[in-house]
Structures are given as C-alpha cells and as structure tokens.
Design an enzyme around this catalytic site. Structure first.
Site, PDB file in Angstrom:
ATOM      1  N   GLU A   1       0.816  -1.219   0.000  1.00  0.00           N
ATOM      2  CA  GLU A   1       0.000   0.000   0.000  1.00  0.00           C
ATOM      3  C   GLU A   1       0.850   1.269   0.000  1.00  0.00           C
ATOM      4  O   GLU A   1       0.418   2.306  -0.513  1.00  0.00           O
ATOM      5  CB  GLU A   1      -0.957   0.008   1.193  1.00  0.00           C
ATOM      6  CG  GLU A   1      -2.078  -1.027   1.110  1.00  0.00           C
ATOM      7  CD  GLU A   1      -1.697  -2.392   1.673  1.00  0.00           C
ATOM      8  OE1 GLU A   1      -0.497  -2.617   1.979  1.00  0.00           O
ATOM      9  OE2 GLU A   1      -2.595  -3.237   1.820  1.00  0.00           O
TER      10      GLU A   1
ATOM     11  N   PHE B   1     -11.363  -7.613  13.892  1.00  0.00           N
ATOM     12  CA  PHE B   1     -10.282  -8.041  13.013  1.00  0.00           C
ATOM     13  C   PHE B   1      -9.975  -6.948  11.986  1.00  0.00           C
ATOM     14  O   PHE B   1     -10.868  -6.454  11.313  1.00  0.00           O
ATOM     15  CB  PHE B   1     -10.668  -9.346  12.298  1.00  0.00           C
ATOM     16  CG  PHE B   1      -9.602  -9.793  11.318  1.00  0.00           C
ATOM     17  CD1 PHE B   1      -8.347 -10.183  11.761  1.00  0.00           C
ATOM     18  CD2 PHE B   1      -9.862  -9.799   9.955  1.00  0.00           C
ATOM     19  CE1 PHE B   1      -7.362 -10.568  10.862  1.00  0.00           C
ATOM     20  CE2 PHE B   1      -8.884 -10.187   9.048  1.00  0.00           C
ATOM     21  CZ  PHE B   1      -7.629 -10.571   9.501  1.00  0.00           C
ATOM     22  N   GLN B   2      -8.727  -6.580  11.882  1.00  0.00           N
ATOM     23  CA  GLN B   2      -8.240  -5.528  10.971  1.00  0.00           C
ATOM     24  C   GLN B   2      -8.924  -4.180  11.202  1.00  0.00           C
ATOM     25  O   GLN B   2      -9.066  -3.390  10.283  1.00  0.00           O
ATOM     26  CB  GLN B   2      -8.355  -5.971   9.507  1.00  0.00           C
ATOM     27  CG  GLN B   2      -7.376  -7.107   9.191  1.00  0.00           C
ATOM     28  CD  GLN B   2      -7.182  -7.362   7.704  1.00  0.00           C
ATOM     29  OE1 GLN B   2      -8.075  -7.120   6.905  1.00  0.00           O
ATOM     30  NE2 GLN B   2      -6.017  -7.869   7.342  1.00  0.00           N
TER      31      GLN B   2
ATOM     32  N   LYS C   1     -17.792  -0.952   6.269  1.00  0.00           N
ATOM     33  CA  LYS C   1     -18.268  -1.989   5.351  1.00  0.00           C
ATOM     34  C   LYS C   1     -19.788  -1.947   5.184  1.00  0.00           C
ATOM     35  O   LYS C   1     -20.296  -2.144   4.084  1.00  0.00           O
ATOM     36  CB  LYS C   1     -17.827  -3.363   5.874  1.00  0.00           C
ATOM     37  CG  LYS C   1     -17.598  -4.348   4.743  1.00  0.00           C
ATOM     38  CD  LYS C   1     -16.867  -5.593   5.225  1.00  0.00           C
ATOM     39  CE  LYS C   1     -16.743  -6.591   4.094  1.00  0.00           C
ATOM     40  NZ  LYS C   1     -16.087  -7.837   4.544  1.00  0.00           N
TER      41      LYS C   1
ATOM     42  N   MET D   1      24.531   8.995   1.801  1.00  0.00           N
ATOM     43  CA  MET D   1      24.457  10.288   2.469  1.00  0.00           C
ATOM     44  C   MET D   1      24.765  10.136   3.955  1.00  0.00           C
ATOM     45  O   MET D   1      25.448  10.975   4.544  1.00  0.00           O
ATOM     46  CB  MET D   1      23.072  10.914   2.268  1.00  0.00           C
ATOM     47  CG  MET D   1      22.975  12.341   2.734  1.00  0.00           C
ATOM     48  SD  MET D   1      24.169  13.429   1.936  1.00  0.00           S
ATOM     49  CE  MET D   1      23.229  14.008   0.522  1.00  0.00           C
TER      50      MET D   1
END
Lengths: 176, 582
Positions: free
Chosen positions: B72, B134-135, B184, B497
């Site tokens: 993502e 969940f999630q 949802k 760097m």
C-alpha cells in the site's frame, strides 16, 4: 517569555475536532492547562477556550496552524488584559461543619453559594479566577473538604465584535 | 416460490439503477463519485474491509484503470507521482488495519510536499467500531496530523458528499492528501445516489483575496532593490505561475534560484536561473542569500535545509513572501511584506507594478560564484577522466540523452542531490522527489505513477541502492501493468548520504551504512524486466542509449565510486554562507 494566554477557536460541529486542535499544541510540546468548549450563539458553531503557558511567538504560529484546519473558522491568541474571564468551582464539605458558625461567614465573604445540602455533605459553588478558587480551598480545608472540582476558563473577548458579525453573516448565508 | 421472485426483482432493480437518482450500493457510489471527479486511474490493494468497493470496481473496468500495487505504501507514492506529473488528484485504495497503516508514510510525504491525493480505505462495519475487531484500526486518529482532512463515513448516503469534499479539499488552496474511511456496512447499503461536486466549505477559504496594497508595497521594495533575489518554490508549479515568475524576473532582471521542489519551474538554461538552494544546492545562491537586499520568496516555506542557521539567514534582506498558506507566513523568516495569495495571481499583479531594471553587477556576482563552483566541483564531477564512475557524470549523460525533457523521479540521499543538481530540466512538473519527508523508497512507485499520469513522457527514476531495496517489490506492478519506466540504480554499496555525514561529522565511524547488495539485474530479470549492469566509464553511454531505446521498463545498474561525497555542502544548522566546496 512564558506566560498564561487564552486561545479561542471557533469551529464547526464535527467529531474529533478537539483532537485536531490539541495535537497541534502537542507537536510543539505545549501543555494545555484548561479547555472549555460549548456551542456559540450561532447554531453549529462551537467555541473552544484554551489556556496555556507559552510564548506569544509560539502561539501565533500554533494559531496559524489551527486556522489551517478545514473545519476551523478562526483562532485567536489573547493576552490576559484582552479577555474578561471566569471559572467555576464546586466544593463538597461535610455537613457536620455547618454546626460551626464560621463557614456561613466564609461563604458570604467570598460570594459563594450553597447549591445543595444532604445529611452527609453540602456543595458550595464559587466563581472567580483560578487563584481565588484555589485560595478558597485552603479556607475550606479546616471544615473538612471532601471533594473539589473546577471548570476550565470561560472568556469573552473585549474586541470581538467584528468577528461575531462575521459569524452572523455566515449564519445568514448558510440559511439563505 | 422464492426462485420465481428473483427475476422480476432484478429487473426492477436495474430500472432504479438507470434513473436520474439511481438506487445503488455505497460501493458503487464510491466508483461513480470518483468517475464524476474525472478519476481514471487508481492505485490500490484489496482486502477484507474494502472488498465491496473492489467488487463494484469490477463493473467499471472500461472507465477506471486500477493498478494493483505490491504494497500500500507503493499505492500512495504512485498516486503522488501521478499527481505531481499530471496535476490531477492521485487516488489510492487500501483495506482497513494494516492496509490503512501502510498508507501512513505516503500520506505524510504528500502532506509535507503539498501533493493532492485522495486515499480511500475500507473499515470494519460501524457496529464493530471501537471493539478491536479483526483488521480494525483507528485510521482517522492515526492520519489526523498527516492529512489535510480526513473523514469516516458510516452511512452510505454520506459517501458522495464525503468524496466531493475530499476532492475539493485535496486540490484547492495549498493541495494535500485527504483520507476517506468507509465502513463496510456503508459499502453494502443501498440509497438514492446523486453526485453534487463540492465548490465551497464555509469554514475554509482556499484562495485568499489578493491585497493590492501588499503588491504595491512589494513592488516598491523591488523597484528600490540593488540586489534582488527570487526564490522559486513548489507553489510556483502548483499554481502554474512559471510564466508570470519568469516575466517578473526578466522585467527587473532578478536572478532566480529554486528550492528542491521548485526545480523544473524555470528551465535550467534560463539566463537568470542561478541554481538550487539548500544544503547541497549551488554555491552562488547560498553564498549570495546573505548579500541580497530584497528576497522575494514565492510559494516556499523556508525549510531548514534551505535556511541553515535562521538568525543569520538573508540578514541584509527585506523579505517579500508570496504564499497561499497563511500558516507559513512568518513561521520561520519574518516577512517585511507578505502577499497572502495564490502565486500566479500575486506574480501577475506584481509584474505590472515592477519597473524594468538591470542588475548587471549583481548578476555578475552569481556568474563568478558559478564559475568558482564549476571549476572546483562540477567539472571534476561531470567530466572525470579516470577513476570510478561518478554519479554526476551518469546524471549528465541521462540529462543530455533525454534533452532535459524526461520526468526525473528521485529518491532520497546522495543520488537525489546529485540528480537534482545536474539534471537540466526544461519543462515544468518534470522533477518528482520526496522533499520534506525525505522518504527512502519513494521513487520506484512514484515513477510508476508519473508514467501513468504522463504516458507521453519519458520517465526516468534515479535511485540509490539503499532506497531501491525499500520498495523494489513494485517491479511486480511495473511488469504486470506494463509501465514503461526507466530505472537507474546508482549503486555505491553504501547508504551514501549517511556515510558522508559519518565521514565528515562522526570521525569516519561507518556505523551500519555499508550494504552487501544482491544482483539487481538478476532481480529485474526475475520480474521479466530487461536490464544491464555497468561498471566501466566506456560502457555507460551505450547502456543509457540502450535503456532509452527499449520499449517498456528497463533497469540499469551503475556501479559508482563507493566513497564519493556530494559537494557543495552546508553543514546542518550552519549559516548558508558557510557552504563548503570540498
């Protein structure tokens, strides 16, 4: 130099707006010492009154970043002399102490008042500035202070007329 | 009996879907709303809580191109690259929980670099919010400080309005990322859909009104100035103010220097363009900031990498700050005259009031500084004759061979500074890099997005070996979606760097900066992307030619000098006039 400032923020009515405002203080490590919020005379517009210890320079920047939030109308920093303000405290005292004649005088002298009395305790209300309210605790302690609770600051800005006209115009335009 | 009812029901449903206010699901409303906003490309990754939206997307594949990324974070950077190259709003999809938290880096990056982006996340059903389902994660709380705005939608009928506001906020004023979190149940629920674009929000004024008196005051300062100096920020590109800016510079003969994100607003070969500001910017712009008497900063925010030590910064100058975001005015450098306005509007007004002028001696100072830098640093970097390959010569060749017309996408570190210093940009919006956040791993996915946003342009990602390994899984996306980006890895087997700082400021104690790297060409091969590794000077030119001649993606690994340093350099927090050439 660090001193106490009052910050006022006018917001839309939106879940999480308190969080959005406070994280901007958090980022700069500024501790909020009191926060009061309620709906203004314009329905749907809320006013936050926040007291902080900080510097003017820092707060001017904080206020700029608060104003940047989408649901904020305006935010201002006020010096002590720019606002008229008041705080409210409640003191719960054992009813037994009423037997002493002194507490009545104390309540009168400090322009406090009794809100309720039960068999066990009674509740005194007093308004004033923070120092007056905490000083009053000390005076009540000999009588058996059971609990103390104080509000945040409620403030009116001395020069706020123009902004309130703006808010009213806003209300008129959203009603139109 | 039940069976018989199914068909007529469906027909009735179909009728409702075609009516002026069709009855559709929240998920379909998401897709239709995006189409109404002109979205044709989405970068995303499906998962449990966003499945209804992906299901709705299935019916709109002819109108919306969904690019399945490999992580993502890649979706956000791709959306950023898309937005920065095309000027449109980038769109990313992710599911709840880990999908949403993986957006965080990209959101923060887009917020710092004022990139218009709308992220849509799925969320558990409203009834489960706050229950540690969940999630489930509080993505609104997490992204509050790193989005311009975010909102959770729990009712389907609120979806079109939320998306309309999201796009309006993302693209107006100082652009930024917006996140819309949709539960949802709202994705499944049906309602009468209607889309009304958002054009105003009563508590939000994205474009401030130009105050003519500020323009007049600024013009007066410029007309009096002996040593005026224009700083070109990202705001110039965001407001499309390039022509107005150049017109101002030409009329009053004012030298122009660019911030990292302002690069490409002014063609590098413009006679009044004097280079890049900042820690690894050019010598002249840094040294002479302390000499200028009027500093005109346009659409920039005086980042600490630009100012170095703030009290000594431009301390002989009166500062004119043209900026759309009021919170940036007086944040770091106090402005003598602040023009709180859109850059293009302000510059167009300013051009009219500024008198034609010349500043020959002042411009000669820049030319002298430029020559000093060229003789001491640039010549040996750009045209080395012996020793290992230098990053700068590789960038020079890419710049020459693409005629400065490619979209250059860079990551973070030495390669970024070298590429930004030496690529000779010709056209606006062709520099895409992670400026404010300095997000390693930005460029590979950002390059994909840039190519999708401007398919007609050559897109070249210049990446360090460390950065590449942060998001290299996006090679899978590049292969699957046939995205023709050219990838150049400048490999010095170091986190260059950090190593440079260790060398200069930490007694060469190279703590955890040396990298044992894989075979990058083999990795590309695993993703069916052709590539080549170059180690010798005589092979580099032909290899770049081959890369540019390849139809589709290509990976070129160039092994460069291991302990090369980027100079000039302003040590962190030091005055910009203390810039070191070696």
């Amino acid at each position: 130099m660090q001193k106490e400032y009052t910050v006022t923020v006018y917001t839309e009515d939106r879940i999480g707006i308190t969080n959005r405002i406070t994280i901007i203080f958090t980022r700069r490590g500024i501790n909020i010492t009191s926060l009061t919020t309620a709906e203004t005379e314009i329905p749907g517009v809320y006013k936050f009154i926040i007291t902080v210890m900080s510097t003017r320079e820092k707060l001017d920047k904080v206020v700029g970043q608060i104003e940047k939030l989408i649901e904020i109308h305006r935010a201002f920093v006020h010096e002590e002399d720019e606002v008229v303000y008041q705080e409210l405290a409640l003191y719960k005292i054992s009813t037994k102490s009423l037997e002493s004649g002194d507490i009545e005088r104390l309540i009168r002298d400090h322009q406090a008042r009794i809100l309720t009395i039960t068999a066990d305790y009674f509740v005194i209300e007093k308004t004033g500035h923070q120092q007056e309210l905490t000083d009053f605790i000390k005076k009540l302690e000999p009588y058996g202070l059971i609990e103390y609770s104080k509000s945040g600051r409620v403030a009116i800005v001395k020069w706020s007329r123009r902004f309130h006209e703006h808010l009213k115009e806003l209300q008129a335009s959203s009603e139109a | 009996m039940q069976q018989k009812d199914v068909l007529p029901m469906k027909a009735e449903k179909a009728d409702k879907r075609l009516s002026a206010k069709p009855v559709i699901t929240g998920s379909e409303a998401v897709i239709r709303s995006l189409i109404a906003e002109g979205v044709d490309t989405i970068f995303g990754y499906p998962g449990g809580a966003i499945m209804p939206i992906y299901d709705a997307l299935y019916d709109f594949q002819d109108q919306v191109h969904h690019i399945l990324v490999r992580h993502e974070q890649g979706a956000t950077h791709a959306a950023q690259g898309y937005a920065r190259s095309s000027g449109k709003v980038g769109v990313a999809f992710a599911t709840s929980g880990p999908g949403a938290t993986n957006l965080v880096t990209g959101l923060a990056d887009a917020y710092m670099d004022s990139t218009p982006m709308v992220c849509i996340t799925g969320q558990v059903a409203a009834s489960l919010l706050g229950t540690d389902a969940f999630q489930e994660t509080d993505v609104i709380g997490i992204t509050m400080p790193i989005t311009k705005w975010n909102i959770q939608v729990t009712r389907q009928e609120d979806i079109p309005g939320a998306i309309a506001k999201a796009f309006y906020i993302a693209r107006s004023g100082r652009p930024g990322p917006v996140l819309v979190d949709i539960t949802k149940n709202a994705q499944f629920g049906e309602f009468e859909y209607e889309y009304v674009p958002c054009t105003t929000i009563r508590s939000y004024q994205p474009v401030p009104e130009l105050k003519q008196e500020a323009v007049t005051a600024a013009a007066a300062l410029i007309n009096e100035a002996k040593k005026p100096f224009l700083l070109v920020g990202h705001g110039v590109l965001l407001s499309g103010a390039e022509k107005a800016l150049i017109a101002l510079a030409e009329k009053a003969q004012i030298p122009m220097a660019s911030t990292l994100l302002g690069l490409s607003a002014v063609p590098v070969d413009h006679p009044l363009y004097v280079g890049m500001l900042g820690m690894h910017g050019n010598y002249g712009p840094n040294m002479l900031t302390g000499e200028c008497d009027v500093l005109i900063a346009v659409g920039m925010r005086f980042d600490d990498r630009v100012t170095g030590d703030v009290p000594s910064y431009a301390n002989k100058a009166k500062v004119i700050h043209i900026e759309i975001d009021a919170a940036e005015i007086n944040k770091i450098i106090p402005a003598e005259v602040a023009i709180h306005a859109d850059a293009k509007t302000a510059l167009e007004a300013l051009v009219d009031e500024v008198k034609p002028s010349t500043h020959e001696e002042w411009l000669a100072e820049f030319r002298a500084a430029d020559k000093k830098e060229y003789d001491k640093v640039q010549h040996r970097e750009l045209y080395p004759e012996a020793g290992e390959l230098k990053m700068a010569e590789v960038v020079r060749l890419i710049s020459e061979k693409t005629k400065g017309e490619a979209v250059l996408v860079t990551d973070v570190g030495q390669h970024q500074m070298v590429a930004s210093r030496y690529y000779r940009f010709k056209n606006p919006n062709t520099n895409i890099t992670s400026g404010g956040m300095g997000t390693m791993g930005f460029s590979l996915p950002a390059a994909m997005g840039a190519k999708m946003g401007t398919p007609e342009k050559e897109v070249v990602a210049v990446i360090g070996d460390g950065c590449f390994q942060m998001t290299l899984q996006e090679l899978g996306t590049i292969y699957q979606s046939k995205i023709g980006v050219k990838i150049v890895i400048l490999n010095n087997n170091f986190l260059g760097m950090v190593r440079q700082w260790q060398q200069l400021f930490f007694d060469k104690r190279y703590s955890s900066t040396e990298m044992v790297n894989p075979d990058f060409v083999q990795i590309a091969k695993g993703f069916f992307i052709p590539g080549k590794k170059v180690t010798a000077r005589e092979d580099i030119s032909a290899a770049i030619d081959e890369m540019l001649a390849t139809d589709g993606a290509y990976l070129l690994e160039v092994v460069v000098e291991k302990e090369d340093n980027v100079f000039p350099m302003v040590p962190a927090g030091a005055p910009v006039s203390s810039i070191r050439l070696e």
